[in-house]
Scaffold this active site. Structure first.
Site, mmCIF file in Angstrom:
data_model
loop_
_atom_site.group_PDB
_atom_site.id
_atom_site.type_symbol
_atom_site.label_atom_id
_atom_site.label_comp_id
_atom_site.label_asym_id
_atom_site.label_seq_id
_atom_site.Cartn_x
_atom_site.Cartn_y
_atom_site.Cartn_z
ATOM 1 N N CYS A 66 0.837 -1.207 0.000
ATOM 2 C CA CYS A 66 0.000 0.000 0.000
ATOM 3 C C CYS A 66 0.872 1.259 0.000
ATOM 4 O O CYS A 66 1.700 1.468 0.897
ATOM 5 C CB CYS A 66 -0.903 -0.037 1.225
ATOM 6 N N CYS A 69 0.536 3.446 3.058
ATOM 7 C CA CYS A 69 1.218 2.817 4.196
ATOM 8 C C CYS A 69 2.721 3.082 4.123
ATOM 9 O O CYS A 69 3.375 3.341 5.142
ATOM 10 C CB CYS A 69 0.967 1.312 4.202
ATOM 11 N N CYS A 202 -14.525 -13.162 20.324
ATOM 12 C CA CYS A 202 -15.565 -14.120 19.948
ATOM 13 C C CYS A 202 -16.935 -13.670 20.456
ATOM 14 O O CYS A 202 -17.138 -13.474 21.665
ATOM 15 C CB CYS A 202 -15.207 -15.490 20.525
ATOM 16 N N CYS A 205 -18.607 -16.053 22.905
ATOM 17 C CA CYS A 205 -17.951 -15.971 24.216
ATOM 18 C C CYS A 205 -18.497 -14.783 25.011
ATOM 19 O O CYS A 205 -18.747 -14.879 26.215
ATOM 20 C CB CYS A 205 -16.441 -15.825 24.070
#
Length: 453
Positions: A66, A69, A202, A205
């Protein structure tokens, strides 16, 4: 090459049998190295370095190809050096570690996120891309974090933080387990353990966390700490997670000392978890102790520590002998074993030894042996009206356990006075002395009066 692309192209041309063969080899150079003050983050160290840290982190998610970047990289390095020891600066190659980028919703490059008080919900960095702008943004975030901590809003990390956010049960009752403490806490323990292996990102979770925390508190109270609930962040503590083949989240396993762990197959609600834990407790727990009421402390401790205390008033030893008394005690022990899951207290006394107790329960009119169940918290009691046998007591206790049965208020609205007595020596009663002679004379006289009537 299209778009934000920075590549080194090696072009090799070779002619074989008059055929032109071309190979194009692309190699992408990394933007950061170990010599920089920018911490290279990967799935294997991200939770340990960032999520479990109390530090403020600015994390860049980038792709080596990129162009934006590549332009940011020298500024990012300067900012990391300027903020060294104050704010942590990290970088994730999200092209290589796509799962980590996807976890935080990264859709373009570069994406910068601020991991502050709530590490599980990072903020989006919206500032400029120069080193000065990055430093200013980091210091603003740091001031906000310090302000939150002063006002008591500081966040932590790991399982307890997530439980706190969800507003579920008491986080202190879920034991945080790690690679370092797992063997000692779980495998070497005489207690039964239910262990959840989770990942902070999660969704399932996060849904389980308040149920798990609430269940942990209930189970701790109802089993007196003999069944425990723990949690392992499997993204951080990978040694123990790998040992048990954890592949998905959440995974719950049951550990009993000396046995292979088994998978938890029950529901995920507080009620389901508690029921399974109590089943495990009753399977592994010894029967409750059957105690003779020798003093006030025995009655007080047993009844106050239990939802119900079951009290039997047995005939005098001279009426039954040791064998008869042991027969009654065996019936009680059998019922204590049958109902041990209830965590009730079990007591007995000899007729006439605790007259205040008998008076407060109205015992005597039904003869001996008699039995009562006391709820010391509500100062209520119920009497056994059936036979003092397996069948009679089972029916009595079964009715109580489902909320049926006739109850009354304890005489005086308080626990009765208990007199200190000597424990039964396990032997037959001995008749002796003047008192015994008077007793037999009185019995004979009563018998004569009965015949005369």
């Amino acid at each position: 090459v299209r778009g934000h692309t920075f590549v080194r192209v090696n072009l090799a041309v070779c002619c074989v049998s008059g055929v032109l063969g071309c190979s194009l080899v692309l190699s992408v150079q990394a933007l950061y190295s170990s010599s920089d003050d920018v911490v290279e983050l990967t799935p294997s160290n991200f939770n340990r370095e960032v999520i479990q840290s109390d530090s403020l982190w600015l994390v860049e998610f980038y792709a080596p190809w990129c162009g934006h970047c590549q332009s940011l990289a020298p500024e990012w390095k300067k900012a990391a050096t300027a903020l060294k020891g104050i704010v942590k600066i990290g970088a994730v190659d999200a092209d290589q570690h796509k799962s980590l980028g996807g976890q935080y919703g990264v859709r373009g490059f570069p994406t910068i996120k601020i991991f502050g008080g709530n590490k599980n919900k990072p903020d989006e960095y919206q500032g400029g891309r120069t080193s000065q702008a990055i430093v200013d943004g980091a210091m603003n975030a740091l001031r906000a974090l310090v302000k939150d901590r002063l006002s008591g809003k500081s966040g932590g990390s790991g399982y307890n933080k997530q439980v706190g956010e969800s507003g579920g049960g008491s986080k202190k009752d879920v034991v945080e387990l790690t690679d370092d403490n797992f063997d000692k806490m779980v495998l070497e323990s005489d207690d039964v353990w239910l262990v959840e292996f989770f990942a902070p990102w999660c969704g399932h979770c996060k849904n389980l966390e308040p149920e798990w925390a609430a269940a942990a508190t209930d189970v701790k109270e109802q089993t007196k700490g003999r069944v425990r609930l723990g949690a392992v962040d499997a993204t951080v503590h990978q040694v123990v997670s790998s040992r048990y083949g954890i592949r998905g989240f959440p995974t719950i396993k049951i550990f009993k000392k000396g046995e292979e762990p088994e998978d938890y197959q029950g529901g995920r609600s507080r009620k389901d978890i508690v029921e399974r834990a109590l089943d495990l407790f009753s399977d592994n727990a010894p029967p409750p102790e059957l105690l003779e009421i020798l003093n006030e402390d025995v009655l007080k401790k047993t009844c106050e520590d239990s939802q119900l205390c079951i009290i039997a008033v047995l005939p005098h030893i001279l009426d039954t002998g040791a064998s008869g008394r042991n027969g009654y005690l065996e019936v009680m022990m059998k019922m204590a074993e049958k109902y041990k899951k209830k965590m009730w207290g079990w007591l007995w006394t000899e007729a006439g030894a605790q007259m205040d107790l008998e008076a407060s329960l109205g015992i005597g009119g039904f003869g001996y042996p008699a039995m009562a169940a006391i709820n010391a918290r509500k100062m209520k009691f119920a009497l056994l009206r059936g036979s003092f046998s397996d069948t009679g007591i089972h029916e009595f206790l079964r009715e109580l356990s489902v909320g049926r049965g006739s109850t009354a208020t304890l005489g005086g609205g308080a626990m009765p006075k208990i007199h200190a007595v000597e424990p039964w020596d396990g032997k037959d009663g001995q008749v002796s002395g003047k008192i015994t002679a008077v007793s037999w004379s009185e019995c004979l006289l009563m018998y004569v009066w009965t015949i005369a009537d």
